[in-house]
Design an enzyme around this catalytic site. Sequence first.
Site, mmCIF file in Angstrom:
data_model
loop_
_atom_site.group_PDB
_atom_site.id
_atom_site.type_symbol
_atom_site.label_atom_id
_atom_site.label_comp_id
_atom_site.label_asym_id
_atom_site.label_seq_id
_atom_site.Cartn_x
_atom_site.Cartn_y
_atom_site.Cartn_z
ATOM 1 N N SER A 148 23.912 -0.003 18.665
ATOM 2 C CA SER A 148 23.486 -0.639 19.971
ATOM 3 C C SER A 148 22.326 -1.111 20.435
ATOM 4 O O SER A 148 22.169 -1.301 21.731
ATOM 5 C CB SER A 148 24.695 -0.544 20.921
ATOM 6 O OG SER A 148 25.942 -0.631 20.589
ATOM 7 N N HIS A 157 25.214 5.679 5.769
ATOM 8 C CA HIS A 157 25.373 4.996 6.771
ATOM 9 C C HIS A 157 26.886 5.365 7.284
ATOM 10 O O HIS A 157 27.930 5.685 6.572
ATOM 11 C CB HIS A 157 25.366 3.392 6.799
ATOM 12 C CG HIS A 157 25.620 2.430 7.902
ATOM 13 N ND1 HIS A 157 26.695 2.334 8.631
ATOM 14 C CD2 HIS A 157 24.710 1.960 8.694
ATOM 15 C CE1 HIS A 157 26.766 1.821 9.654
ATOM 16 N NE2 HIS A 157 25.478 1.515 10.148
ATOM 17 N N GLU A 160 29.277 3.977 8.414
ATOM 18 C CA GLU A 160 30.497 3.168 7.869
ATOM 19 C C GLU A 160 30.890 3.524 6.266
ATOM 20 O O GLU A 160 32.102 3.534 5.853
ATOM 21 C CB GLU A 160 30.289 1.712 7.733
ATOM 22 C CG GLU A 160 30.214 1.334 9.166
ATOM 23 C CD GLU A 160 29.374 0.139 9.721
ATOM 24 O OE1 GLU A 160 28.892 -0.694 8.900
ATOM 25 O OE2 GLU A 160 29.154 -0.045 10.919
ATOM 26 N N GLY A 164 27.780 -0.569 16.966
ATOM 27 C CA GLY A 164 28.778 -1.759 17.208
ATOM 28 C C GLY A 164 29.618 -1.739 18.669
ATOM 29 O O GLY A 164 30.528 -2.380 18.742
ATOM 30 N N GLY A 169 21.824 -3.318 13.950
ATOM 31 C CA GLY A 169 22.997 -3.989 13.252
ATOM 32 C C GLY A 169 23.027 -5.150 13.709
ATOM 33 O O GLY A 169 22.427 -6.426 13.354
ATOM 34 N N GLY A 170 24.092 -5.359 14.682
ATOM 35 C CA GLY A 170 24.413 -6.757 15.059
ATOM 36 C C GLY A 170 23.319 -7.662 15.645
ATOM 37 O O GLY A 170 23.140 -8.814 15.360
ATOM 38 N N GLU A 229 21.980 7.756 13.999
ATOM 39 C CA GLU A 229 22.713 6.647 14.468
ATOM 40 C C GLU A 229 24.129 7.336 15.165
ATOM 41 O O GLU A 229 24.995 7.858 14.283
ATOM 42 C CB GLU A 229 23.058 5.858 13.457
ATOM 43 C CG GLU A 229 22.020 5.084 12.826
ATOM 44 C CD GLU A 229 22.488 3.703 12.132
ATOM 45 O OE1 GLU A 229 21.862 2.593 12.809
ATOM 46 O OE2 GLU A 229 23.313 3.756 11.311
ATOM 47 N N ASN A 283 20.140 -4.297 9.567
ATOM 48 C CA ASN A 283 21.437 -4.010 8.577
ATOM 49 C C ASN A 283 21.974 -5.299 8.816
ATOM 50 O O ASN A 283 22.872 -5.250 9.798
ATOM 51 C CB ASN A 283 22.067 -2.610 8.831
ATOM 52 C CG ASN A 283 23.080 -2.443 8.103
ATOM 53 O OD1 ASN A 283 23.303 -2.990 7.022
ATOM 54 N ND2 ASN A 283 23.884 -1.516 8.503
ATOM 55 N N TRP A 284 22.253 -5.900 7.824
ATOM 56 C CA TRP A 284 23.094 -7.206 8.111
ATOM 57 C C TRP A 284 24.540 -6.890 7.666
ATOM 58 O O TRP A 284 25.534 -7.663 8.366
ATOM 59 C CB TRP A 284 22.839 -8.172 6.781
ATOM 60 C CG TRP A 284 21.335 -9.075 7.315
ATOM 61 C CD1 TRP A 284 20.501 -8.763 8.306
ATOM 62 C CD2 TRP A 284 21.053 -10.055 6.555
ATOM 63 N NE1 TRP A 284 19.400 -9.566 8.312
ATOM 64 C CE2 TRP A 284 19.666 -10.621 7.124
ATOM 65 C CE3 TRP A 284 21.273 -10.751 5.415
ATOM 66 C CZ2 TRP A 284 18.789 -11.490 6.822
ATOM 67 C CZ3 TRP A 284 20.497 -11.912 4.930
ATOM 68 C CH2 TRP A 284 19.204 -12.064 5.571
ATOM 69 N N LYS A 285 24.918 -5.728 7.149
ATOM 70 C CA LYS A 285 26.251 -5.248 6.869
ATOM 71 C C LYS A 285 26.891 -6.374 6.026
ATOM 72 O O LYS A 285 26.094 -7.060 5.126
ATOM 73 C CB LYS A 285 26.985 -4.928 8.148
ATOM 74 C CG LYS A 285 26.033 -4.031 9.013
ATOM 75 C CD LYS A 285 27.063 -3.502 10.058
ATOM 76 C CE LYS A 285 26.267 -2.636 10.930
ATOM 77 N NZ LYS A 285 27.160 -1.798 12.056
HETATM 78 C C1 PEP Z 1 24.197 -0.152 12.358
HETATM 79 O O1 PEP Z 1 25.246 -0.325 11.781
HETATM 80 O O2 PEP Z 1 23.200 0.714 11.728
HETATM 81 C C2 PEP Z 1 23.790 -0.334 13.826
HETATM 82 C C3 PEP Z 1 22.905 0.236 14.576
HETATM 83 O O3 PEP Z 1 24.729 -1.299 14.363
HETATM 84 P P1 PEP Z 1 24.676 -2.037 15.738
HETATM 85 O O4 PEP Z 1 23.201 -2.212 16.134
HETATM 86 O O5 PEP Z 1 25.520 -3.188 15.705
HETATM 87 O O6 PEP Z 1 25.100 -1.022 16.541
#
Ligand code: PEP
Length: 249
Positions: free
Chosen positions: A212, A94, A96, A172, A233-234, A166, A9-11
């Site tokens: 994470s 999500h 966010e 994050g 994500g990251g 999640e 997920n590039w966000k």
């Molecule tokens: C996400 O936003 O779906 C996610 C899992 O982010 P991260 O891996 O950065 O915690």
Amino acid sequence: MRTKMVAGNWKMNKTLQEGVALATELKERVMNPKCEVVIATPFIHLATVVELLKGSPIHVAAENCADHALGAYTGEVSAAMVASTGADYCIIGHSERRQYYAENYDILRTKVDLALENGLRPIFCIGEVKEEREANRQNEVVKAQLEGSVFHLNEENFRRVVLAYEPVWAIGTGLTATPEQAQEMHAYIRSLVEKKYGKAVAEDTTILYGGSCNAKNAAELFANADVDGGLIGGASLKADDFTTIINAR
Ligand code: PEP
């Protein structure tokens, strides 16, 4: 056997040119993955990245879609528009989106329906915030999220949904659910699916872990029986790390 999957997920990261560079690198590295690989990109990247990935096993997802089919909704992007780019999946729900854009159960249910009507497979995110985990309310939270936005689906449509657990406190933050916490919650989610749709559907449902998850901890998380992969994500923004995570599945 249910599909194992690693989805990035590039966000709201990467300009179009940077996104093309990352997708190109991934295309070169991800030739014969043992699992389904998906990258979710910003809307404006979709058509270009789908074209670029032709001939590659990597699938493309949107990170969101509108809760209306079409019309006077300035700035919104419909599920039909996403599908017209050639994308296969759409992340919906999500945390966010729930937190910053006030997307509630009803809005998310509509998005799930529109995605499915347009041939997209929803990657539907659920998970509790820190205070809910501290109050040991995580089970009731994810149950309500499922009942509010996906458990209205008939079996055929539900089978097209990928679930992503999640925990919001892990997204994050560098805090990851322990493999035990992840397994416990995934098994609980699968039990809810079984109660609603029966054992065969539950066994076939892909449930990803997100929060994470990185190149170092992915293998340990994925080793659990009910953890079918990850939503990343990251760590999906670096080809090296994302490839390592794909290979861990
Ligand atoms: C996400 O936003 O779906 C996610 C899992 O982010 P991260 O891996 O950065 O915690």
